[in-house]
Scaffold this active site. Structure first.
Site, PDB file in Angstrom:
ATOM      1  N   ARG A  79       0.825  -1.204   0.000  1.00 45.65           N
ATOM      2  CA  ARG A  79       0.000   0.000   0.000  1.00 45.65           C
ATOM      3  C   ARG A  79       0.866   1.264   0.000  1.00 45.65           C
ATOM      4  NH1 ARG A  79      -5.603   0.162   3.616  1.00 45.65           N
ATOM      5  NH2 ARG A  79      -6.867   0.665   1.793  1.00 45.65           N
ATOM      6  N   ASN A 120     -23.374   8.265  11.963  1.00 46.11           N
ATOM      7  CA  ASN A 120     -23.531   7.181  10.983  1.00 46.11           C
ATOM      8  C   ASN A 120     -24.833   6.418  11.189  1.00 46.11           C
ATOM      9  OD1 ASN A 120     -21.352   7.758   9.437  1.00 46.11           O
ATOM     10  ND2 ASN A 120     -20.014   6.169  10.256  1.00 46.11           N
ATOM     11  N   CYS A 180     -18.442   1.531   6.766  1.00 45.58           N
ATOM     12  CA  CYS A 180     -18.778   2.211   8.021  1.00 45.58           C
ATOM     13  C   CYS A 180     -20.163   1.919   8.587  1.00 45.58           C
ATOM     14  CB  CYS A 180     -18.641   3.718   7.835  1.00 45.58           C
ATOM     15  SG  CYS A 180     -16.936   4.216   7.589  1.00 45.58           S
TER      16      CYS A 180
HETATM   17  P1  NAD Z   1      -8.310   1.015   5.890  1.00 44.20           P
HETATM   18  O1  NAD Z   1      -8.430  -0.409   6.192  1.00 44.20           O
HETATM   19  O2  NAD Z   1      -8.460   1.513   4.481  1.00 44.20           O
HETATM   20  O3  NAD Z   1      -6.900   1.569   6.412  1.00 44.20           O
HETATM   21  C1  NAD Z   1      -6.355   1.245   7.654  1.00 44.20           C
HETATM   22  C2  NAD Z   1      -4.848   1.001   7.474  1.00 44.20           C
HETATM   23  O4  NAD Z   1      -4.233   0.887   8.759  1.00 44.20           O
HETATM   24  C3  NAD Z   1      -4.507  -0.291   6.725  1.00 44.20           C
HETATM   25  O5  NAD Z   1      -3.780   0.030   5.548  1.00 44.20           O
HETATM   26  C4  NAD Z   1      -3.666  -1.085   7.737  1.00 44.20           C
HETATM   27  O6  NAD Z   1      -2.599  -1.818   7.128  1.00 44.20           O
HETATM   28  C5  NAD Z   1      -3.131   0.003   8.644  1.00 44.20           C
HETATM   29  N1  NAD Z   1      -2.707  -0.478   9.969  1.00 44.20           N
HETATM   30  C6  NAD Z   1      -3.397  -1.221  10.865  1.00 44.20           C
HETATM   31  N2  NAD Z   1      -2.702  -1.397  11.996  1.00 44.20           N
HETATM   32  C7  NAD Z   1      -1.520  -0.737  11.827  1.00 44.20           C
HETATM   33  C8  NAD Z   1      -0.368  -0.557  12.652  1.00 44.20           C
HETATM   34  N3  NAD Z   1      -0.299  -1.041  13.892  1.00 44.20           N
HETATM   35  N4  NAD Z   1       0.659   0.161  12.146  1.00 44.20           N
HETATM   36  C9  NAD Z   1       0.600   0.682  10.888  1.00 44.20           C
HETATM   37  N5  NAD Z   1      -0.465   0.540  10.085  1.00 44.20           N
HETATM   38  C10 NAD Z   1      -1.527  -0.162  10.538  1.00 44.20           C
HETATM   39  O7  NAD Z   1      -9.389   1.764   6.821  1.00 44.20           O
HETATM   40  P2  NAD Z   1     -10.104   3.187   6.571  1.00 44.20           P
HETATM   41  O8  NAD Z   1     -11.277   3.034   5.665  1.00 44.20           O
HETATM   42  O9  NAD Z   1      -9.085   4.206   6.269  1.00 44.20           O
HETATM   43  O10 NAD Z   1     -10.702   3.453   8.018  1.00 44.20           O
HETATM   44  C11 NAD Z   1      -9.868   3.768   9.120  1.00 44.20           C
HETATM   45  C12 NAD Z   1     -10.750   4.196  10.272  1.00 44.20           C
HETATM   46  O11 NAD Z   1     -11.487   5.382   9.909  1.00 44.20           O
HETATM   47  C13 NAD Z   1     -11.789   3.185  10.701  1.00 44.20           C
HETATM   48  O12 NAD Z   1     -11.937   3.251  12.103  1.00 44.20           O
HETATM   49  C14 NAD Z   1     -13.058   3.665  10.026  1.00 44.20           C
HETATM   50  O13 NAD Z   1     -14.204   3.287  10.734  1.00 44.20           O
HETATM   51  C15 NAD Z   1     -12.890   5.163  10.081  1.00 44.20           C
HETATM   52  N6  NAD Z   1     -13.608   5.912   9.036  1.00 44.20           N
HETATM   53  C16 NAD Z   1     -13.648   5.450   7.751  1.00 44.20           C
HETATM   54  C17 NAD Z   1     -14.296   6.202   6.766  1.00 44.20           C
HETATM   55  C18 NAD Z   1     -14.352   5.728   5.352  1.00 44.20           C
HETATM   56  O14 NAD Z   1     -15.066   6.333   4.555  1.00 44.20           O
HETATM   57  N7  NAD Z   1     -13.645   4.685   4.947  1.00 44.20           N
HETATM   58  C19 NAD Z   1     -14.868   7.426   7.084  1.00 44.20           C
HETATM   59  C20 NAD Z   1     -14.799   7.875   8.403  1.00 44.20           C
HETATM   60  C21 NAD Z   1     -14.161   7.109   9.366  1.00 44.20           C
HETATM   61  C1  UDX Z   2     -20.417   7.344   5.343  1.00 43.45           C
HETATM   62  C2  UDX Z   2     -20.811   8.700   5.935  1.00 43.45           C
HETATM   63  O1  UDX Z   2     -21.612   9.421   4.978  1.00 43.45           O
HETATM   64  C3  UDX Z   2     -19.570   9.513   6.289  1.00 43.45           C
HETATM   65  O2  UDX Z   2     -19.945  10.731   6.911  1.00 43.45           O
HETATM   66  C4  UDX Z   2     -18.701   8.684   7.228  1.00 43.45           C
HETATM   67  O3  UDX Z   2     -17.529   9.394   7.530  1.00 43.45           O
HETATM   68  C5  UDX Z   2     -18.352   7.342   6.596  1.00 43.45           C
HETATM   69  O4  UDX Z   2     -19.562   6.649   6.243  1.00 43.45           O
HETATM   70  P1  UDX Z   2     -19.577   6.494   2.985  1.00 43.45           P
HETATM   71  O5  UDX Z   2     -19.952   5.156   3.508  1.00 43.45           O
HETATM   72  O6  UDX Z   2     -18.237   6.690   2.408  1.00 43.45           O
HETATM   73  O7  UDX Z   2     -19.732   7.594   4.121  1.00 43.45           O
HETATM   74  O8  UDX Z   2     -20.631   6.932   1.837  1.00 43.45           O
HETATM   75  P2  UDX Z   2     -22.144   7.425   1.886  1.00 43.45           P
HETATM   76  O9  UDX Z   2     -22.290   8.477   0.871  1.00 43.45           O
HETATM   77  O10 UDX Z   2     -22.615   7.755   3.235  1.00 43.45           O
HETATM   78  O11 UDX Z   2     -22.940   6.164   1.338  1.00 43.45           O
HETATM   79  C6  UDX Z   2     -23.079   4.974   2.101  1.00 43.45           C
HETATM   80  C7  UDX Z   2     -23.998   4.002   1.393  1.00 43.45           C
HETATM   81  O12 UDX Z   2     -25.331   4.487   1.395  1.00 43.45           O
HETATM   82  C8  UDX Z   2     -23.649   3.770  -0.082  1.00 43.45           C
HETATM   83  O13 UDX Z   2     -23.810   2.407  -0.380  1.00 43.45           O
HETATM   84  C9  UDX Z   2     -24.654   4.617  -0.813  1.00 43.45           C
HETATM   85  O14 UDX Z   2     -24.915   4.158  -2.113  1.00 43.45           O
HETATM   86  C10 UDX Z   2     -25.864   4.480   0.086  1.00 43.45           C
HETATM   87  N1  UDX Z   2     -26.821   5.580  -0.046  1.00 43.45           N
HETATM   88  C11 UDX Z   2     -26.466   6.858   0.299  1.00 43.45           C
HETATM   89  C12 UDX Z   2     -28.122   5.322  -0.495  1.00 43.45           C
HETATM   90  O15 UDX Z   2     -28.471   4.178  -0.800  1.00 43.45           O
HETATM   91  N2  UDX Z   2     -29.004   6.364  -0.573  1.00 43.45           N
HETATM   92  C13 UDX Z   2     -28.675   7.641  -0.242  1.00 43.45           C
HETATM   93  O16 UDX Z   2     -29.545   8.522  -0.347  1.00 43.45           O
HETATM   94  C14 UDX Z   2     -27.360   7.895   0.206  1.00 43.45           C
END
Ligand code: NAD
Ligand code: UDX
Length: 466
Positions: free
Chosen positions: A41, A231, A283
């Site tokens: 990555r 969420n 999420c």
């Molecule tokens: P992700 O799986 O894409 O990334 C997490 C990374 O952390 C991985 O690449 C993993 O290898 C690394 N990692 C884990 N343990 C480690 C360690 N000890 N040292 C170094 N690297 C390490 O996850 P993400 O989607 O970025 O989500 C991260 C967090 O943010 C989660 O708690 C998630 O719920 C939250 N979050 C995600 C979103 C989203 O849209 N994906 C939005 C808001 C919040």
């Molecule tokens: C969500 C939250 O929106 C964001 O604030 C948080 O930080 C992470 O989780 P994300 O999951 O990336 O973001 O996308 P989002 O746009 O919320 O969509 C989530 C799912 O709901 C998708 O599968 C989307 O297609 C669906 N969705 C969204 C619907 O089916 N209808 C809608 O009106 C909106």
């Protein structure tokens, strides 16, 4: 509060990568290093070809292009980056536990604990530790306990090894597909903490580009719980509109008309009222199940059951779509070629975590269909991993195609599962001419030009249309 000069972010994923890229872009005076255990990555984040970053987000390539090598770095040297940092973000994954106590609901905190231990071991001087991951309320207590033990462990009187920590909660509200826009102009930034100097250090970073009135300060527990609650509310809106979509289909109403009618009420609001194949993404389900688990832990059974229903309805919606495809295709899809348009959980991302397409495709494969899957950003290797079987043209198999037209060739039906903009502009005349008759369009996103598809001779089902 001394200004922050160096930041380390542990976790180079969908949150850590884009968030740190925007901080580095907006704050050229701060050196930002994003570290990860996953060397592949990190190599992808360092790829000279910005089209090959590990995360696809509109606008991300430009932001990374401006800052990388200047004050944005991607590295596998976790300990060195922690040692150099004034502030460490924990942005590691926190998926649902699959085994042990709370399996299927509670968050698996092993990566948060491991990274907190690494910070405890490698930090130098005063370090502000920021929870960026989404965490169960009161996790900061655990983080503080781990860091506190490191503070006590230092040899008596050895001032060079003095370590002090402040812990903040700063949950991320970005949505995938719009991450850069969300980070550059957030509705709000939330900072929870007990140490005013640490809070102001972090607020100072965001204050570079976010107006002060959008930076909310609160205590640790409210901050942690606000993320789960946001969420849960968002996901609840989707389950609510999907439940009404099913009722629309049964009664002759149209969910888009109902959505328009209720969305103009300023108390309800017009966003997040799009019926679809059920929510996906890493999420919503994970965070609601975590909330459910916490409620049960605190003895709040009715509250747990209330939120659990949001997930139950979502799973039902996904199953319902697979079932109705089979029903409309005369009760059997064995040996039938079905074109699946879209595999990502939403448009403008390459992320497939919890994508509704996974369950729907698995159900149709189980029924013996031959799926031909198209997605502009998801690789065949990712689809193979998600479906748990390699590509095969056999009955009960799947393969990919380069375009919707190619996928439609000889197909009995087309399913639209992701709302990629291109699917609103398909040439239904050309597509219908390639399909076996009678042919179907199942539009689970209500994005296609249904009138044009009908005019081309297709039978059309749209989510929420009675
Ligand atoms: P992700 O799986 O894409 O990334 C997490 C990374 O952390 C991985 O690449 C993993 O290898 C690394 N990692 C884990 N343990 C480690 C360690 N000890 N040292 C170094 N690297 C390490 O996850 P993400 O989607 O970025 O989500 C991260 C967090 O943010 C989660 O708690 C998630 O719920 C939250 N979050 C995600 C979103 C989203 O849209 N994906 C939005 C808001 C919040
Ligand atoms: C969500 C939250 O929106 C964001 O604030 C948080 O930080 C992470 O989780 P994300 O999951 O990336 O973001 O996308 P989002 O746009 O919320 O969509 C989530 C799912 O709901 C998708 O599968 C989307 O297609 C669906 N969705 C969204 C619907 O089916 N209808 C809608 O009106 C909106």
């Amino acid at each position: 509060h001394p200004p922050i000069r160096t930041i380390c972010c542990i976790g180079a994923g969908y949150v850590g990568g884009p968030t740190m890229a925007v901080i580095a872009d907006r704050c050229p005076g701060i050196q930002v290093t994003v570290v990860d255990l996953n060397a592949e990555r990190i190599a992808a984040w360092n790829d000279p070809d910005l089209g090959r970053l590990p995360v696809y987000e509109p606008g991300l390539d430009a932001v990374v292009g401006r800052a990388r090598g200047r004050n944005l770095h991607f590295s596998t040297e976790v300990d060195a980056a922690i040692a150099a940092a004034d502030m460490v973000f924990l942005s590691v994954n926190t998926p649902t536990k699959t085994k042990g106590v709370g399996a299927g609901q509670a968050s698996d905190l092993r990566w948060i604990e491991a990274s907190a231990r690494q910070v405890a071991a490698s930090a130098r001087g005063h370090t502000i530790v920021v929870e960026k991951s989404t965490l169960p309320v009161r996790t900061a207590e655990t983080v503080k306990a781990i860091l506190g033990a490191a503070q006590q462990n230092r040899p008596e009187g050895d001032r060079r090894q003095a370590k002090t920590f402040a812990v903040l909660s700063n949950p991320e509200f970005l949505a995938e597909g719009t991450a850069i826009a969300d980070l550059e102009a957030p509705d709000r930034v939330l900072i929870g903490g007990e140490d005013p100097a640490a809070i102001e250090s972090l607020a100072g970073i965001y204050g570079t580009w976010v107006p002060q009135d959008r930076i909310l300060r609160t205590n640790l527990w409210s901050s942690e719980l606000s993320k789960l609650t946001a969420n849960a509310y968002l996901a609840q809106r989707i389950s609510s509109i999907n439940s009404i979509a099913a009722l629309c289909e049964a009664t002759g109403a149209d969910v888009r008309e109902v959505g328009r009618a209720i969305g103009t009420d300023s108390r309800i609001g017009s966003k997040f009222l799009q019926a679809g194949p059920g929510f996906g993404g890493s999420c919503f389900q994970k965070d609601i199940l975590n909330l459910v688990y916490l409620c049960r832990h605190y003895g709040l059974e009715e509250v747990a059951g209330y939120w659990e229903q949001v997930v139950t309805l979502n799973t039902w919606q996904q199953d319902r779509i697979a079932r109705l495809v089979v029903q409309r295709l005369f009760g059997t899809v064995t040996g039938k070629r079905l074109a699946v348009l879209g595999f990502a959980f939403k448009a403008d991302t390459n992320d497939t975590r919890e994508a509704p397409a996974i369950r729907i495709c698995q159900d149709l494969i189980e029924e013996g269909a031959r799926l031909v899957i198209v997605d502009p950003k998801v690789s065949a290797a990712q689809i193979a991993e998600d479906l748990g079987q390699p590509s095969s043209p056999a009955d009960g198999g799947w393969q990919t195609a380069g375009s919707p037209l190619e996928a439609a060739s000889g197909a009995d039906a087309i399913l639209i599962l992701t709302e990629w903009r291109d699917y609103a502009r398909l040439d239904w005349g050309a597509i219908a001419a390639q399909m076996r008759r009678p042919a179907w369009l199942f539009d689970a996103r209500a994005i296609a030009d249904a009138a044009a598809a009908r005019a081309a001779g297709l039978n059309v089902w749209r989510v929420g249309e009675g």
